[in-house]
Every structure is written in structure tokens, then in C-alpha cells.
Design an enzyme around this catalytic site. Structure first.
Site, PDB file in Angstrom:
ATOM      1  N   PHE A  14       0.826  -1.213   0.000  1.00 55.12           N
ATOM      2  CA  PHE A  14       0.000   0.000   0.000  1.00 55.12           C
ATOM      3  C   PHE A  14       0.866   1.272   0.000  1.00 55.12           C
ATOM      4  CE2 PHE A  14      -2.331   2.754   3.301  1.00 55.12           C
ATOM      5  CZ  PHE A  14      -2.972   3.520   2.347  1.00 55.12           C
ATOM      6  N   LYS A  37       8.466  -9.340  -1.752  1.00 49.66           N
ATOM      7  CA  LYS A  37       8.225 -10.784  -1.812  1.00 49.66           C
ATOM      8  C   LYS A  37       6.881 -11.098  -2.479  1.00 49.66           C
ATOM      9  CE  LYS A  37       7.705 -14.610   1.484  1.00 49.66           C
ATOM     10  NZ  LYS A  37       7.624 -14.952   2.919  1.00 49.66           N
ATOM     11  N   LEU A  38       6.035 -10.098  -2.617  1.00 49.76           N
ATOM     12  CA  LEU A  38       4.668 -10.290  -3.118  1.00 49.76           C
ATOM     13  C   LEU A  38       3.909 -11.296  -2.252  1.00 49.76           C
ATOM     14  CD1 LEU A  38       5.106 -10.246  -7.017  1.00 49.76           C
ATOM     15  CD2 LEU A  38       4.635  -8.342  -5.461  1.00 49.76           C
ATOM     16  N   LEU A  84      10.199  -0.426   3.745  1.00 51.22           N
ATOM     17  CA  LEU A  84       8.779  -0.502   4.121  1.00 51.22           C
ATOM     18  C   LEU A  84       8.270  -1.935   4.250  1.00 51.22           C
ATOM     19  CD1 LEU A  84       8.753   2.012   1.578  1.00 51.22           C
ATOM     20  CD2 LEU A  84       6.809   2.469   3.065  1.00 51.22           C
ATOM     21  N   THR A 136       5.800   2.779  12.710  1.00 48.28           N
ATOM     22  CA  THR A 136       4.419   3.127  13.054  1.00 48.28           C
ATOM     23  C   THR A 136       4.340   3.801  14.424  1.00 48.28           C
ATOM     24  OG1 THR A 136       2.352   2.078  13.749  1.00 48.28           O
ATOM     25  CG2 THR A 136       4.288   0.719  13.845  1.00 48.28           C
ATOM     26  N   ASP A 137       3.262   4.560  14.641  1.00 50.47           N
ATOM     27  CA  ASP A 137       3.042   5.159  15.970  1.00 50.47           C
ATOM     28  C   ASP A 137       2.620   4.096  16.999  1.00 50.47           C
ATOM     29  OD1 ASP A 137       0.485   4.640  15.027  1.00 50.47           O
ATOM     30  OD2 ASP A 137      -0.285   6.672  15.358  1.00 50.47           O
ATOM     31  N   GLU A 138       2.271   2.891  16.510  1.00 53.79           N
ATOM     32  CA  GLU A 138       1.757   1.872  17.437  1.00 53.79           C
ATOM     33  C   GLU A 138       2.828   1.383  18.413  1.00 53.79           C
ATOM     34  OE1 GLU A 138      -0.905  -0.980  15.622  1.00 53.79           O
ATOM     35  OE2 GLU A 138      -1.408   0.435  14.031  1.00 53.79           O
ATOM     36  N   TYR A 184       2.165  -7.231  16.368  1.00 54.56           N
ATOM     37  CA  TYR A 184       2.618  -6.351  15.272  1.00 54.56           C
ATOM     38  C   TYR A 184       3.482  -5.218  15.804  1.00 54.56           C
ATOM     39  CZ  TYR A 184       2.384  -2.382  12.017  1.00 54.56           C
ATOM     40  OH  TYR A 184       2.698  -1.301  11.226  1.00 54.56           O
ATOM     41  N   LYS A 188       7.495  -4.328  15.288  1.00 55.19           N
ATOM     42  CA  LYS A 188       7.984  -3.069  14.703  1.00 55.19           C
ATOM     43  C   LYS A 188       8.912  -2.359  15.701  1.00 55.19           C
ATOM     44  CE  LYS A 188       7.098  -1.338  11.256  1.00 55.19           C
ATOM     45  NZ  LYS A 188       7.697  -1.481   9.888  1.00 55.19           N
ATOM     46  N   ASN A 213      -2.018   6.121  11.319  1.00 58.97           N
ATOM     47  CA  ASN A 213      -2.758   5.281  10.358  1.00 58.97           C
ATOM     48  C   ASN A 213      -2.887   5.963   8.999  1.00 58.97           C
ATOM     49  OD1 ASN A 213      -3.588   4.179  13.014  1.00 58.97           O
ATOM     50  ND2 ASN A 213      -4.957   2.929  11.767  1.00 58.97           N
TER      51      ASN A 213
HETATM   52  P1  NAD Z   1       1.311  -3.598   3.269  1.00 62.19           P
HETATM   53  O1  NAD Z   1       0.979  -4.800   4.088  1.00 62.19           O
HETATM   54  O2  NAD Z   1       0.277  -2.999   2.377  1.00 62.19           O
HETATM   55  O3  NAD Z   1       2.571  -3.925   2.334  1.00 62.19           O
HETATM   56  C1  NAD Z   1       3.685  -4.633   2.793  1.00 62.19           C
HETATM   57  C2  NAD Z   1       4.525  -5.020   1.598  1.00 62.19           C
HETATM   58  O4  NAD Z   1       5.677  -5.731   2.083  1.00 62.19           O
HETATM   59  C3  NAD Z   1       3.808  -5.971   0.633  1.00 62.19           C
HETATM   60  O5  NAD Z   1       4.027  -5.556  -0.699  1.00 62.19           O
HETATM   61  C4  NAD Z   1       4.452  -7.321   0.902  1.00 62.19           C
HETATM   62  O6  NAD Z   1       4.478  -8.161  -0.253  1.00 62.19           O
HETATM   63  C5  NAD Z   1       5.850  -6.914   1.316  1.00 62.19           C
HETATM   64  N1  NAD Z   1       6.490  -7.931   2.180  1.00 62.19           N
HETATM   65  C6  NAD Z   1       5.969  -8.539   3.273  1.00 62.19           C
HETATM   66  N2  NAD Z   1       6.844  -9.435   3.762  1.00 62.19           N
HETATM   67  C7  NAD Z   1       7.948  -9.372   2.975  1.00 62.19           C
HETATM   68  C8  NAD Z   1       9.200 -10.036   2.989  1.00 62.19           C
HETATM   69  N3  NAD Z   1       9.484 -10.965   3.911  1.00 62.19           N
HETATM   70  N4  NAD Z   1      10.104  -9.707   2.051  1.00 62.19           N
HETATM   71  C9  NAD Z   1       9.833  -8.773   1.095  1.00 62.19           C
HETATM   72  N5  NAD Z   1       8.660  -8.137   1.026  1.00 62.19           N
HETATM   73  C10 NAD Z   1       7.732  -8.416   1.957  1.00 62.19           C
HETATM   74  O7  NAD Z   1       1.866  -2.550   4.310  1.00 62.19           O
HETATM   75  P2  NAD Z   1       1.720  -0.954   4.332  1.00 62.19           P
HETATM   76  O8  NAD Z   1       0.463  -0.599   5.005  1.00 62.19           O
HETATM   77  O9  NAD Z   1       2.025  -0.413   2.994  1.00 62.19           O
HETATM   78  O10 NAD Z   1       2.908  -0.587   5.331  1.00 62.19           O
HETATM   79  C11 NAD Z   1       4.230  -0.382   4.837  1.00 62.19           C
HETATM   80  C12 NAD Z   1       5.138  -0.033   6.003  1.00 62.19           C
HETATM   81  O11 NAD Z   1       4.666   1.132   6.661  1.00 62.19           O
HETATM   82  C13 NAD Z   1       5.199  -1.139   7.068  1.00 62.19           C
HETATM   83  O12 NAD Z   1       6.525  -1.213   7.528  1.00 62.19           O
HETATM   84  C14 NAD Z   1       4.275  -0.637   8.165  1.00 62.19           C
HETATM   85  O13 NAD Z   1       4.677  -1.125   9.422  1.00 62.19           O
HETATM   86  C15 NAD Z   1       4.469   0.867   8.047  1.00 62.19           C
HETATM   87  N6  NAD Z   1       3.314   1.690   8.480  1.00 62.19           N
HETATM   88  C16 NAD Z   1       2.062   1.428   7.991  1.00 62.19           C
HETATM   89  C17 NAD Z   1       0.999   2.244   8.373  1.00 62.19           C
HETATM   90  C18 NAD Z   1      -0.387   2.038   7.830  1.00 62.19           C
HETATM   91  O14 NAD Z   1      -1.325   2.689   8.278  1.00 62.19           O
HETATM   92  N7  NAD Z   1      -0.596   1.160   6.865  1.00 62.19           N
HETATM   93  C19 NAD Z   1       1.223   3.315   9.255  1.00 62.19           C
HETATM   94  C20 NAD Z   1       2.524   3.544   9.718  1.00 62.19           C
HETATM   95  C21 NAD Z   1       3.571   2.729   9.320  1.00 62.19           C
HETATM   96  P1  TYD Z   2      -6.906  -1.148  11.227  1.00 66.54           P
HETATM   97  O1  TYD Z   2      -7.298  -0.543   9.931  1.00 66.54           O
HETATM   98  O2  TYD Z   2      -6.726  -2.631  11.308  1.00 66.54           O
HETATM   99  O3  TYD Z   2      -5.599  -0.392  11.714  1.00 66.54           O
HETATM  100  P2  TYD Z   2      -4.827  -0.455  13.164  1.00 66.54           P
HETATM  101  O4  TYD Z   2      -5.375  -1.580  13.949  1.00 66.54           O
HETATM  102  O5  TYD Z   2      -3.413  -0.689  12.763  1.00 66.54           O
HETATM  103  O6  TYD Z   2      -5.068   0.878  13.792  1.00 66.54           O
HETATM  104  O7  TYD Z   2      -8.000  -0.759  12.302  1.00 66.54           O
HETATM  105  C1  TYD Z   2      -8.343   0.599  12.547  1.00 66.54           C
HETATM  106  C2  TYD Z   2      -9.325   0.620  13.696  1.00 66.54           C
HETATM  107  O8  TYD Z   2     -10.551   0.016  13.269  1.00 66.54           O
HETATM  108  C3  TYD Z   2      -8.862  -0.168  14.900  1.00 66.54           C
HETATM  109  O9  TYD Z   2      -9.278   0.497  16.101  1.00 66.54           O
HETATM  110  C4  TYD Z   2      -9.601  -1.496  14.778  1.00 66.54           C
HETATM  111  C5  TYD Z   2     -10.897  -1.103  14.088  1.00 66.54           C
HETATM  112  N1  TYD Z   2     -11.465  -2.142  13.194  1.00 66.54           N
HETATM  113  C6  TYD Z   2     -12.794  -2.543  13.354  1.00 66.54           C
HETATM  114  O10 TYD Z   2     -13.526  -2.064  14.236  1.00 66.54           O
HETATM  115  N2  TYD Z   2     -13.293  -3.506  12.513  1.00 66.54           N
HETATM  116  C7  TYD Z   2     -12.536  -4.081  11.535  1.00 66.54           C
HETATM  117  O11 TYD Z   2     -13.031  -4.974  10.792  1.00 66.54           O
HETATM  118  C8  TYD Z   2     -11.175  -3.635  11.374  1.00 66.54           C
HETATM  119  C9  TYD Z   2     -10.300  -4.238  10.309  1.00 66.54           C
HETATM  120  C10 TYD Z   2     -10.688  -2.656  12.225  1.00 66.54           C
END
Ligand code: NAD
Ligand code: TYD
Length: 378
Positions: A14, A37-38, A84, A136-138, A184, A188, A213
Site C-alpha cells: 500500500f 516478496k509479493l 517498508l 508506526t506510531d503503534e 505487530y 515493529k 494510520n
Molecule cells: P502492506 O501490508 O500494504 O505492504 C507490505 C509489503 O511488504 C507488501 O508488498 C508485501 O508483499 C511486502 N512484504 C511482506 N513481507 C515481505 C518479505 N518478507 N520480504 C519482502 N517483502 C515483503 O503494508 P503498508 O500498510 O504499505 O505498510 C508499509 C510499512 O509502513 C510497514 O513497515 C508498516 O509497518 C508501516 N506503516 C504502515 C501504516 C499504515 O497505516 N498502513 C502506518 C505507519 C507505518
Molecule cells: P486497522 O485498519 O486494522 O488499523 P490499526 O489496527 O493498525 O489501527 O483498524 C483501525 C481501527 O478500526 C482499529 O481500532 C480497529 C478497528 N477495526 C474494526 O472495528 N473492525 C474491523 O473490521 C477492522 C479491520 C478494524
């Protein structure tokens, strides 16, 4: 000869796909190598518009493959890494923590060690190099809703010092002690510590950023916003965990990608930057906004899908509230979010409704089985 040779890991996911697109288009003078890795979350359809660009290369590889990564760095003369790749979904981490430890901890360590060995073997060593880790902020744990006036989402998307004066104690700062709760966030946090340890021990130039997020196009529909948009479209139940009172701080994904660009180029080595837009929402308010927006765009009667809201058993260890203070990034590097949440949500809902084929593609096969399993007994 390119000016820089940058390895982006997780670029088919993403956030990674937005970062790859931004860098490939904005910097034709850079070579961009996307290592992914897809897994179920990686999808090359996210990058169709850049796949033929001359400065772009995709490599299917696991970040845990030490020899493969070493070889790739040597072959491509990598001088910058934006990391990422990760397992990113909290619910999956609760079911299968080992995969999270493997990719997020061991994978990050493998990348660090490969970069260290490769860069140390070069004459210029660490000079002009950067290992930039996206986190992440988590990792900071959870905030509660203790402010005397209570939390009143949505806050302004424009950070202001007044806002901070009022709620200052209630945000995650760069100095906030790590206190992760989910597998998770624990994985991280561990990877963040390893990145900092490589700076402190070996002098590797590193930066860590912790973002709130993200939402926007190309997010896998296991996360709240795309999952619910898809369910509303198909009139499927919307599984709200607990009472829907949990608060998350939301940032449009392209604003995160822009922050990564700014920090990659101008961030200070060994620093941490928090990234967020002061944009807190209770889950249930987001869900109602999504229903209204989807119904309006599909020409349905107002609020007719509110009955899809289904309260289900809460997530184990569900963090109550996340809220990021990103004033350091805003003050030092001049970044700020470009979109108000209402605009961002409208844009996002439109994108998912217009990209049915993308959604159908990623929600076939394994996804169906995963969800049947996930919601069994809830
Ligand atoms: P995502 O799950 O959409 O994408 C992760 C990507 O990593 C995928 O393309 C997957 O194929 C690849 N991947 C997974 N395991 C792998 C491996 N072993 N080797 C190579 N590639 C691998 O994740 P995202 O939401 O795009 O998040 C990207 C980064 O940003 C992560 O490190 C996540 O912790 C961080 N992040 C995400 C959010 C969020 O809200 N989504 C917020 C803050 C930080
Ligand atoms: P999520 O998108 O999984 O992100 P994160 O847990 O990393 O913050 O979830 C966002 C918020 O929405 C979280 O408080 C959990 C809640 N949630 C639901 O209530 N129902 C759902 O089906 C999902 C996926 C999340």
C-alpha cells in the site's frame, strides 16, 4: 549512471507503491529498485503506471534472503534504502505472531547487516549512504481518553500550537517511551531498536519515522477503511470491534509519501520523526462517514445502509487511542499534510468505487478463506 541508486522494500504494498510512484516519476535521475516478496499484501497491479519506466526495476525477493539481498545491493550499487516491507495487519499478528517476528524483526536485521557489509566494503564506506526505516506510531502503545474535556474528533488537520497547548500531554512525541501491545507493534518496535543500534554501534547512517494510520488508494481490504467501503458496496455487515469508541489518527497516504521524500532528502541522520496530521477520529464516526459517502456516490437513499453496522467481539488488547504530535517534522523540515480528512475520504471512496476490478482481484481466493476463518465465532 544514475545520481542515486535507491532500494525500496515493500514497494508493491500500500504505502510502498505510493513511495515508488513518487520517486520514479519525480526523480528520473535516480535508479529505483523495488524489492518485494509479493505476499498476499503485495500486488504489482499497484504499479502498472510506472513498470515500464527506464529508471525502475522490480525484484521479487524476501528481505530475509541474506545472499539475495547482498547480491542485489552489489549489483545495483545501492546507496540509499527506504525500508517498508513488513507484515502490517494487527489482527493477523494476533493469529500468527511468528510471521511478524520473521519478516519485521529478522528481515529488518538481514537488510541492516547486508547494507553494513556492502557499504563497509566500499571505499567511501558510510559516506552518502542512508538506511531509512518506516515505522508506526503503534510502537508507543496506547493513549486513553483522559483529557478533562474528552476527545472531540475530528480535530483540525492543520497542526497548531494552540491545539498542542490544549492537548499537549495527550500525544505521542518522538521522546515517548516505547510500550507496544500487539505482536505487530512489538515486532515493529524491535526492528526500530535494531535500526538505531546499527547507528549507535557501527555508525551506520539511519533515520526512523513513526507514522499514524494511513488511508487512500491501493490499501489491502483487511484494514478498516477499504474493508468497510467494499462491504458497504456489497451490502455486507460492517464488523465494528467493541463499541467503536477507539480513536485513530488518520493521514492520507500521499501525504505520508511526501513526508518520506522530504525526510529521505533533508532529514538528519540518527533522528526520529513522527508523521501525522492531527486528525483523530473515533472508529464509529468514520464508519458512519463511509456509509454516507458510499450511499451518496452510489445514488442510494441517505443512511439506508446504517443497519449494516454490526458490533462484534473486541480485538484482543485493542489499543484505545493513537495520536501523533508531528510538530518536529513540520517545524524542522516544513512538511505539512495537504488534504483535509473530508476531502481525503471522498477521494478514497471514489477511488475504490471506480476500481472494482482491482478490488475483485485482491479479494478472490485466499482472501475469502482468510475472512471466513477470521470472523468465525465473532
Ligand atoms: P502492506 O501490508 O500494504 O505492504 C507490505 C509489503 O511488504 C507488501 O508488498 C508485501 O508483499 C511486502 N512484504 C511482506 N513481507 C515481505 C518479505 N518478507 N520480504 C519482502 N517483502 C515483503 O503494508 P503498508 O500498510 O504499505 O505498510 C508499509 C510499512 O509502513 C510497514 O513497515 C508498516 O509497518 C508501516 N506503516 C504502515 C501504516 C499504515 O497505516 N498502513 C502506518 C505507519 C507505518
Ligand atoms: P486497522 O485498519 O486494522 O488499523 P490499526 O489496527 O493498525 O489501527 O483498524 C483501525 C481501527 O478500526 C482499529 O481500532 C480497529 C478497528 N477495526 C474494526 O472495528 N473492525 C474491523 O473490521 C477492522 C479491520 C478494524
Amino acid at each position: 549512471m544514475y545520481k542515486r541508486n535507491i532500494l525500496i522494500t515493500g514497494g508493491a504494498g500500500f504505502i510502498g507503491s505510493h513511495v515508488v510512484r513518487l520517486f520514479v516519476n519525480k526523480y528520473p535521475e535516480y535508479r529505483i529498485v523495488n524489492l518485494d516478496k509479493l505476499t498476499y499484501a503485495g500486488n504489482l497491479a499497484n504499479l502498472r503506471d510506472v513498470e515500464d519506466k527506464p529508471n525502475y526495476r522490480f525484484v521479487k525477493m524476501d528481505i530475509c534472503d541474506f545472499e539475495g539481498v547482498m547480491h542485489l545491493m552489489e549489483e545495483e550499487h545501492i546507496d540509499g534504502i527506504i525500508h517498508l516491507a513488513a507484515e502490517s495487519h494487527v489482527d493477523r499478528s494476533i493469529k500468527d505472531p511468528f510471521t511478524f517476528a520473521r519478516t519485521n524483526v529478522m528481515g529488518t536485521l538481514t537488510l541492516l547487516q547486508s547494507a553494513k557489509l556492502y557499504w563497509e566494503s566500499r571505499q567511501e564506506k558510510f559516506e552518502g549512504k542512508l538506511f531509512y526505516h518506516i515505522s508506526t506510531d503503534e510502537v508507543y502503545g496506547a493513549l486513553d481518553l483522559t483529557h478533562p474535556e474528552g476527545v472531540k474528533p475530528p480535530f483540525s488537520t492543520r497542526a497548531s500550537s494552540d491545539h498542542h497547548e490544549a492537548y499537549g500531554e495527550e500525544f505521542f512525541l518522538e521522546s515517548t517511551k516505547y510500550n507496544p501491545h500487539s505482536p505487530y507493534s512489538a515486532s515493529k518496535a524491535s526492528s526500530d531498536h535494531f535500526v538505531r543500534a546499527y547507528h549507535d554501534t557501527y555508525g551506520m547512517p539511519t533515520i526512523v519515522t513513526n507514522c499514524s494510520n494511513n488511508y487512500g488508494p491501493y490499501q489491502f481490504p483487511e484494514k478498516l477503511i477499504p474493508l468497510f467501503i467494499n462491504n458497504i458496496r456489497h451490502r455486507k455487515p460492517l464488523p465494528v470491534y467493541g463499541k467503536g469508541e477507539n480513536v485513530r489518527d488518520w493521514l492520507f497516504v500521499e501525504d505520508h509519501a511526501r513526508a518520506i521524500d522530504v525526510i529521505f532528502h533533508r532529514g538528519k541522520v540518527a533522528e526520529t520523526y513522527n508523521i501525522g496530521g492531527f486528525n483523530e477520529w473515533k472508529n464509529i464516526d468514520i464508519v458512519r462517514t463511509l456509509i454516507r459517502t458510499v450511499d451518496r456516490l452510489l445514488g442510494r437513499t441517505e443512511d439506508e445502509d446504517m443497519n449494516l453496522i454490526t458490533y462484534v467481539t473486541d480485538r484482543l488488547g485493542h489499543d484505545m487511542r493513537y495520536a501523533i504530535d508531528s510538530r518536529k517534522l513540520q517545524a524542522e523540515l516544513g512538511w505539512e499534510p495537504s488534504l483535509q480528512f473530508e476531502e481525503g475520504i471522498e477521494k478514497t471512496v471514489r477511488w475504490y468505487l471506480d476500481h472494482e476490478a482491482w478490488m475483485d482481484n485482491v479479494t478472490s481466493g485466499d482472501y475469502q478463506r482468510y475472512y471466513e476463518d477470521m470472523y468465525k465465532g465473532r
